[in-house]
Design an enzyme around this catalytic site. Structure first.
Site, short mmCIF file in Angstrom:
data_model
loop_
_atom_site.label_atom_id
_atom_site.label_comp_id
_atom_site.label_asym_id
_atom_site.label_seq_id
_atom_site.Cartn_x
_atom_site.Cartn_y
_atom_site.Cartn_z
N ASP A 82 -15.87 6.93 10.73
CA ASP A 82 -14.73 6.07 10.43
C ASP A 82 -13.45 6.88 10.53
O ASP A 82 -13.46 8.11 10.34
CB ASP A 82 -14.85 5.47 9.03
CG ASP A 82 -13.94 4.25 8.84
OD1 ASP A 82 -14.31 3.16 9.30
OD2 ASP A 82 -12.84 4.41 8.28
N ARG A 139 0.81 -1.22 0.00
CA ARG A 139 0.00 0.00 0.00
C ARG A 139 0.85 1.27 0.00
O ARG A 139 0.49 2.26 -0.64
CB ARG A 139 -0.97 -0.03 1.18
CG ARG A 139 -1.97 -1.17 1.05
CD ARG A 139 -3.07 -1.12 2.08
NE ARG A 139 -4.02 -2.22 1.86
CZ ARG A 139 -5.12 -2.42 2.56
NH1 ARG A 139 -5.44 -1.57 3.53
NH2 ARG A 139 -5.91 -3.44 2.30
#
Length: 264
Positions: free
Chosen positions: A135, A33
């Site tokens: 979130d 990532r």
């Protein structure tokens, strides 16, 4: 490849910001990532990218790192027994109470919150309820606000609900669905870090805190749950993931069903 020093630096940075500890087993995920972020900055060496990240204190880049390293795997009506339990609880709940408020506390890209919206709309009608989704990841919050999803994530949505609450994409949106405007109007999303001071989002009758506690040790779990419980009404319900027991953490809750709790 990340050196041990660079990997430890990323682990430390991520834990300080998110409260989540990345183990050595997560090294391939971290490298994969971060590689995408490094390429976007024109940096070929991952270790140089980490060095620049730590040196420059670029908050925008730090947000992108947190977004990339936050695991988000979800779909509509995940762990369906919870939705069955909530539906029964709503049936038995005293009518005429103030509007129901539900918090999806680790809402990821929004599938859980919109699943709840479908359930509430079916049982309570199009009004008298509200859902807040939060979130850690700004990217996930933005995706939730867009309410556009691959059809494959709706494999557990009843056909009647798909027809009533979802718009099937055509043309460039083939293979996707859009949550109806009616549900989106009663569902909103914000960023929030559960390990830090919570945003001012009010009190809730129902809180879904599912599939996030697994990333924390016992002390941090207890700290998060205590913080979340300050937002639960005295007669409300707290849902955790089925793999996330909180019964041995010394918390002021009592178990009333599998991974469902009420205030003690």
């Amino acid at each position: 490849m990340l050196t041990a020093q660079s990997f430890d630096a990323v682990v430390d940075l991520f834990q300080r910001v998110s409260g989540i500890h990345l183990t050595e087993a997560k090294r391939p995920l971290v490298e994969g990532r971060l590689q995408k972020l490094a390429r976007s900055r024109g940096i070929s060496d991952l270790n140089h990218y980490v060095e620049a990240l730590l040196k420059d204190s670029d908050q925008d880049e730090l947000v992108r790192v947190i977004d990339k390293l936050t695991t988000n795997e979800t779909y509509f009506f995940r762990e369906p027994k919870h939705f069955d339990f909530l539906a029964k609880w709503l049936d038995e709940r005293e009518r005429g109470k103030d509007g129901l408020r539900v918090w999806s506390a680790a809402s990821s890209s929004g599938e859980e919150a919109y699943s709840l919206a479908m359930l509430l709309a079916n049982q309570l009608g199009p009004s008298h309820w509200e859902i807040i989704g939060t979130d850690l990841s700004t990217a996930m919050v933005e995706q939730a606000r867009q309410a556009l999803y691959p059809l494959e994530r709706a494999r557990h949505v009843a056909p009647a609900d798909l027809k009533r609450w979802c718009l099937k994409g055509q043309g460039e949106y083939q293979g996707q669905l859009l949550i109806s405007r009616e549900l989106r109007a009663r569902t909103r999303f914000e960023t929030a870090n559960l390990t830090q001071t919570l945003p001012e989002i009010g009190q809730f009758d129902v809180i879904f805190l599912r599939n996030v506690l697994i990333y924390f040790d016992a002390n941090r779990k207890a700290d998060i749950v205590r913080r979340v419980l300050t937002r639960l009404k005295p007669d409300g319900l707290l849902f955790t993931g089925h793999a996330e027991s909180i019964t041995n953490l010394g918390l002021p809750v009592r178990s009333i069903a599998s991974a469902v709790y009420a205030c003690a």
